[in-house]
Design a protein around this motif. Structure first.
Motif, PDB file in Angstrom:
ATOM      1  N   PHE A   1      -1.479  16.811   9.041  1.00 60.60           N
ATOM      2  CA  PHE A   1      -1.446  15.370   9.302  1.00 60.60           C
ATOM      3  C   PHE A   1      -0.065  14.923   9.780  1.00 60.60           C
ATOM      4  CE2 PHE A   1      -1.058  10.946   7.610  1.00 60.60           C
ATOM      5  CZ  PHE A   1      -1.934  10.362   8.493  1.00 60.60           C
ATOM      6  N   ILE A   2       0.984  15.323   9.062  1.00 60.06           N
ATOM      7  CA  ILE A   2       2.341  14.899   9.414  1.00 60.06           C
ATOM      8  C   ILE A   2       2.802  15.569  10.704  1.00 60.06           C
ATOM      9  CG2 ILE A   2       4.750  15.009   8.652  1.00 60.06           C
ATOM     10  CD1 ILE A   2       3.647  14.638   5.776  1.00 60.06           C
ATOM     11  N   GLY A   3       2.448  16.841  10.883  1.00 56.53           N
ATOM     12  CA  GLY A   3       2.891  17.562  12.063  1.00 56.53           C
ATOM     13  C   GLY A   3       2.173  17.169  13.341  1.00 56.53           C
ATOM     14  N   CYS A   4       0.890  16.881  13.252  1.00 57.03           N
ATOM     15  CA  CYS A   4       0.105  16.608  14.461  1.00 57.03           C
ATOM     16  C   CYS A   4      -0.066  15.124  14.769  1.00 57.03           C
ATOM     17  CB  CYS A   4      -1.276  17.258  14.339  1.00 57.03           C
ATOM     18  SG  CYS A   4      -1.205  19.051  14.277  1.00 57.03           S
ATOM     19  N   PHE A   5       0.072  14.278  13.761  1.00 58.85           N
ATOM     20  CA  PHE A   5      -0.146  12.836  13.963  1.00 58.85           C
ATOM     21  C   PHE A   5       1.004  12.022  13.375  1.00 58.85           C
ATOM     22  CE2 PHE A   5      -4.273  14.968  13.323  1.00 58.85           C
ATOM     23  CZ  PHE A   5      -4.824  14.760  14.578  1.00 58.85           C
ATOM     24  N   PRO A   6       2.228  12.177  13.881  1.00 60.02           N
ATOM     25  CA  PRO A   6       3.376  11.491  13.263  1.00 60.02           C
ATOM     26  C   PRO A   6       3.310   9.964  13.369  1.00 60.02           C
ATOM     27  CG  PRO A   6       4.052  12.621  15.278  1.00 60.02           C
ATOM     28  CD  PRO A   6       2.632  13.011  15.004  1.00 60.02           C
ATOM     29  N   GLU A   7       2.773   9.435  14.467  1.00 60.77           N
ATOM     30  CA  GLU A   7       2.697   7.977  14.585  1.00 60.77           C
ATOM     31  C   GLU A   7       1.711   7.399  13.575  1.00 60.77           C
ATOM     32  OE1 GLU A   7       1.983   9.929  17.387  1.00 60.77           O
ATOM     33  OE2 GLU A   7       3.974   9.859  18.283  1.00 60.77           O
ATOM     34  N   LEU A   8       0.559   8.044  13.460  1.00 59.72           N
ATOM     35  CA  LEU A   8      -0.444   7.594  12.494  1.00 59.72           C
ATOM     36  C   LEU A   8       0.080   7.732  11.072  1.00 59.72           C
ATOM     37  CD1 LEU A   8      -3.305   6.603  11.876  1.00 59.72           C
ATOM     38  CD2 LEU A   8      -4.055   8.986  11.955  1.00 59.72           C
ATOM     39  N   GLU A   9       0.803   8.807  10.815  1.00 65.23           N
ATOM     40  CA  GLU A   9       1.381   9.021   9.482  1.00 65.23           C
ATOM     41  C   GLU A   9       2.353   7.903   9.136  1.00 65.23           C
ATOM     42  OE1 GLU A   9       4.884  10.266   7.206  1.00 65.23           O
ATOM     43  OE2 GLU A   9       4.827  10.665   9.346  1.00 65.23           O
ATOM     44  N   GLY A  10       3.196   7.520  10.089  1.00 66.75           N
ATOM     45  CA  GLY A  10       4.147   6.441   9.843  1.00 66.75           C
ATOM     46  C   GLY A  10       3.463   5.122   9.539  1.00 66.75           C
ATOM     47  N   GLU A  11       2.454   4.789  10.312  1.00 69.97           N
ATOM     48  CA  GLU A  11       1.716   3.542  10.081  1.00 69.97           C
ATOM     49  C   GLU A  11       0.966   3.570   8.757  1.00 69.97           C
ATOM     50  OE1 GLU A  11      -0.897   2.314  13.192  1.00 69.97           O
ATOM     51  OE2 GLU A  11       0.567   2.809  14.755  1.00 69.97           O
ATOM     52  N   LEU A  12       0.290   4.678   8.496  1.00 73.36           N
ATOM     53  CA  LEU A  12      -0.543   4.788   7.303  1.00 73.36           C
ATOM     54  C   LEU A  12       0.295   4.774   6.033  1.00 73.36           C
ATOM     55  CD1 LEU A  12      -3.557   5.090   6.691  1.00 73.36           C
ATOM     56  CD2 LEU A  12      -3.193   7.540   6.561  1.00 73.36           C
ATOM     57  N   PHE A  13       1.385   5.534   6.021  1.00 76.45           N
ATOM     58  CA  PHE A  13       2.223   5.592   4.822  1.00 76.45           C
ATOM     59  C   PHE A  13       2.938   4.270   4.581  1.00 76.45           C
ATOM     60  CE2 PHE A  13       2.865  10.465   4.300  1.00 76.45           C
ATOM     61  CZ  PHE A  13       1.507  10.611   4.189  1.00 76.45           C
ATOM     62  N   THR A  14       3.310   3.569   5.641  1.00 81.43           N
ATOM     63  CA  THR A  14       3.940   2.260   5.477  1.00 81.43           C
ATOM     64  C   THR A  14       2.947   1.250   4.917  1.00 81.43           C
ATOM     65  OG1 THR A  14       5.413   2.723   7.324  1.00 81.43           O
ATOM     66  CG2 THR A  14       5.165   0.426   6.681  1.00 81.43           C
ATOM     67  N   GLU A  15       1.746   1.276   5.448  1.00 83.48           N
ATOM     68  CA  GLU A  15       0.716   0.327   5.017  1.00 83.48           C
ATOM     69  C   GLU A  15       0.236   0.607   3.592  1.00 83.48           C
ATOM     70  OE1 GLU A  15      -1.542  -3.024   5.711  1.00 83.48           O
ATOM     71  OE2 GLU A  15      -0.170  -2.120   7.140  1.00 83.48           O
ATOM     72  N   LEU A  16       0.151   1.870   3.217  1.00 86.33           N
ATOM     73  CA  LEU A  16      -0.412   2.256   1.917  1.00 86.33           C
ATOM     74  C   LEU A  16       0.651   2.664   0.900  1.00 86.33           C
ATOM     75  CD1 LEU A  16      -3.492   4.366   3.073  1.00 86.33           C
ATOM     76  CD2 LEU A  16      -3.441   1.987   2.340  1.00 86.33           C
ATOM     77  N   LEU A  17       1.874   2.193   1.048  1.00 85.03           N
ATOM     78  CA  LEU A  17       2.952   2.616   0.162  1.00 85.03           C
ATOM     79  C   LEU A  17       2.663   2.351  -1.321  1.00 85.03           C
ATOM     80  CD1 LEU A  17       5.705   3.950  -0.006  1.00 85.03           C
ATOM     81  CD2 LEU A  17       6.726   1.693   0.215  1.00 85.03           C
ATOM     82  N   PRO A  18       2.183   1.162  -1.713  1.00 83.14           N
ATOM     83  CA  PRO A  18       1.890   0.957  -3.139  1.00 83.14           C
ATOM     84  C   PRO A  18       0.820   1.913  -3.663  1.00 83.14           C
ATOM     85  CG  PRO A  18       1.874  -1.133  -1.974  1.00 83.14           C
ATOM     86  CD  PRO A  18       1.970  -0.067  -0.944  1.00 83.14           C
ATOM     87  N   VAL A  19      -0.163   2.208  -2.844  1.00 84.10           N
ATOM     88  CA  VAL A  19      -1.224   3.129  -3.239  1.00 84.10           C
ATOM     89  C   VAL A  19      -0.661   4.533  -3.410  1.00 84.10           C
ATOM     90  CG1 VAL A  19      -3.449   4.100  -2.578  1.00 84.10           C
ATOM     91  CG2 VAL A  19      -2.910   1.752  -2.002  1.00 84.10           C
ATOM     92  N   LEU A  20       0.185   4.948  -2.488  1.00 84.03           N
ATOM     93  CA  LEU A  20       0.763   6.281  -2.561  1.00 84.03           C
ATOM     94  C   LEU A  20       1.693   6.443  -3.755  1.00 84.03           C
ATOM     95  CD1 LEU A  20       1.466   6.926   1.220  1.00 84.03           C
ATOM     96  CD2 LEU A  20      -0.381   7.851  -0.186  1.00 84.03           C
ATOM     97  N   VAL A  21       2.425   5.401  -4.101  1.00 84.20           N
ATOM     98  CA  VAL A  21       3.286   5.453  -5.287  1.00 84.20           C
ATOM     99  C   VAL A  21       2.433   5.619  -6.545  1.00 84.20           C
ATOM    100  CG1 VAL A  21       4.878   4.097  -6.712  1.00 84.20           C
ATOM    101  CG2 VAL A  21       5.194   4.204  -4.239  1.00 84.20           C
ATOM    102  N   LEU A  22       1.348   4.866  -6.647  1.00 88.54           N
ATOM    103  CA  LEU A  22       0.437   4.998  -7.787  1.00 88.54           C
ATOM    104  C   LEU A  22      -0.193   6.386  -7.821  1.00 88.54           C
ATOM    105  CD1 LEU A  22      -0.930   3.526 -10.169  1.00 88.54           C
ATOM    106  CD2 LEU A  22      -2.763   2.932  -8.581  1.00 88.54           C
ATOM    107  N   LEU A  23      -0.600   6.888  -6.676  1.00 89.61           N
ATOM    108  CA  LEU A  23      -1.192   8.219  -6.585  1.00 89.61           C
ATOM    109  C   LEU A  23      -0.214   9.283  -7.055  1.00 89.61           C
ATOM    110  CD1 LEU A  23      -3.624   9.953  -5.488  1.00 89.61           C
ATOM    111  CD2 LEU A  23      -2.333  10.089  -3.370  1.00 89.61           C
ATOM    112  N   LEU A  24       1.003   9.227  -6.577  1.00 95.41           N
ATOM    113  CA  LEU A  24       2.000  10.217  -6.984  1.00 95.41           C
ATOM    114  C   LEU A  24       2.365  10.091  -8.456  1.00 95.41           C
ATOM    115  CD1 LEU A  24       4.342  10.250  -3.864  1.00 95.41           C
ATOM    116  CD2 LEU A  24       2.769  12.036  -4.618  1.00 95.41           C
TER     117      LEU A  24
END
Length: 130
Positions: free
Chosen positions: A65-88
C-alpha cells in the motif's frame, strides 16, 4: 502494473483479515471461553500462531500500500489519523498482554480482551469512515 499491485494488496489484506479474525475473536471471547487459568492458557497457546501470522500479512499489505500508492496513503492516513491511533493503541495493549501472560495474573488477560475489542472497534470505525 497497477492491476498487479491492487491484486497483491487485496491478497495480503484478505490474508490478514482471515488470520486476524481468529486471533481477535479468541481475544474478545477470552473471559467467556477461559473459565480457569488452564483454559485461558490453552486459548492463548491457540491464539499465538494466528497472532504472529496475521502481523506478517499486515506488514506485507502495508508495504504494498505505502510503496505502490503513496498519494492515497497520504490522504487516507491524514483523514483517518484518530482511527489509526486507536487501532495502534489497542494493538499495543493486546500484544503486551500476550507477551506478559508468562508472568501470570488477570491483568494480561484483561489487556488481551480489551485490546482485541479496541482493535475490532477501530477497524469498524475505519470501514465506516471509508
Amino acid at each position: 502494473m497497477e492491476t498487479l499491485a491492487i491484486g497483491l494488496l487485496g491478497f495480503f489484506t484478505a490474508g490478514y483479515f482471515a488470520l486476524a479474525g481468529a486471533d481477535l475473536g479468541l481475544g474478545m471471547l477470552l473471559p467467556l471461553l477461559g473459565r480457569d487459568r488452564a483454559d485461558r492458557d490453552r486459548i492463548a497457546a491457540a491464539l499465538a500462531p494466528y497472532f504472529l501470522g496475521s502481523e506478517v500479512w499486515l506488514v506485507a499489505a502495508a508495504g504494498v500500500f505505502i510503496g505502490c500508492f503513496p498519494e492515497l496513503e497520504g490522504e487516507l492516513f491524514t483523514e483517518l489519523l484518530p482511527v489509526l491511533v486507536l487501532l495502534l493503541a489497542g494493538w499495543i495493549v493486546r500484544d503486551a498482554g500476550l507477551w506478559w501472560r508468562v508472568h501470570g495474573g488477570r491483568v494480561p488477560d484483561v489487556m488481551i480482551c480489551a485490546g482485541s475489542w479496541t482493535v475490532v472497534a477501530a477497524w469498524g470505525w475505519a470501514l465506516a469512515e471509508l
